[in-house]
Design a protein around this motif. Structure first.
Motif, short mmCIF file in Angstrom:
data_model
loop_
_atom_site.label_atom_id
_atom_site.label_comp_id
_atom_site.label_asym_id
_atom_site.label_seq_id
_atom_site.Cartn_x
_atom_site.Cartn_y
_atom_site.Cartn_z
N ASN A 1 0.84 -1.19 0.00
CA ASN A 1 0.00 0.00 0.00
C ASN A 1 0.89 1.25 0.00
OD1 ASN A 1 0.89 0.33 2.66
ND2 ASN A 1 -1.02 -0.40 3.56
N ASP A 2 0.27 2.42 0.13
CA ASP A 2 1.01 3.69 0.10
C ASP A 2 1.99 3.82 1.26
OD1 ASP A 2 -0.30 4.37 -2.22
OD2 ASP A 2 -1.84 5.55 -1.20
N ASP A 3 1.75 3.09 2.35
CA ASP A 3 2.63 3.14 3.52
C ASP A 3 3.78 2.14 3.42
OD1 ASP A 3 1.02 5.09 4.72
OD2 ASP A 3 -0.29 3.55 5.60
N GLY A 4 3.84 1.37 2.32
CA GLY A 4 4.90 0.39 2.15
C GLY A 4 4.64 -0.93 2.86
#
Length: 167
Positions: A8-11
């Motif tokens: 996701n965008d948070d890795g």
């Protein structure tokens, strides 16, 4: 086990898919794709094991990739651990040395930067072959498919060399 990972965008890993080796036992990676490694201590194991993964790059760089931030990866029988995601960022043959030991070890002493390219050549000639044979005598012949055990009454460690080819 090598996993293709979606993050996701948070890795953080949100899904994974197991990567199967080719018929010649090579594991093909795509440059720019995200992966993770799953370590599992078999439920038949007699006790906890400590896991380490060491990566050898096409230019003979050596890096301990797991454990990374953790002090150790200790798994009891039946437990699994999925590494942090990583991206295949270098094309060429990579070797992953996976170690399972009964005691914790710090393998940071084997780390080294990649060797420089010589005169613009990607072929290092006889030196590359001799170093590969010296460092990985069985890997060169079996393409990483052999599990080696220390020859003692009670094995204290196991190792496996896996050839990854990033395209």
């Amino acid at each position: 086990q090598l996993l293709k990972a979606e993050i996701n965008d948070d890795g953080k890993i949100v899904s994974t898919e197991a990567i199967e080796p080719e018929s010649d036992k090579r594991v093909l990676l795509e440059v720019g794709t995200v992966y993770a490694v799953k370590f599992t201590n078999s439920s038949e194991s007699k006790g906890p094991l400590y896991f380490t993964a060491i990566e050898v790059t096409p230019n003979m760089g050596i890096q301990v990739v797991a454990p990374y931030i953790e002090n150790e990866i200790k798994l009891f029988p039946g437990e699994s651990y999925v590494s942090d995601p990583f991206e295949a960022d270098t094309a060429g043959e990579l070797y992953e040395i996976l170690l399972a030991t009964q005691e914790p070890h710090d393998f940071a002493f084997v780390e080294q930067d990649s060797l420089p390219q010589t005169r613009g050549s990607t072929d290092m000639g006889d030196l590359q072959g001799e170093l590969t044979e010296a460092l990985f005598p069985n890997a060169a012949k079996t393409r990483g498919s052999r599990v080696q055990k220390k020859k003692t009454a009670e094995p204290a460690w196991l190792s496996r060399v896996i050839q990854w080819e990033a395209l």
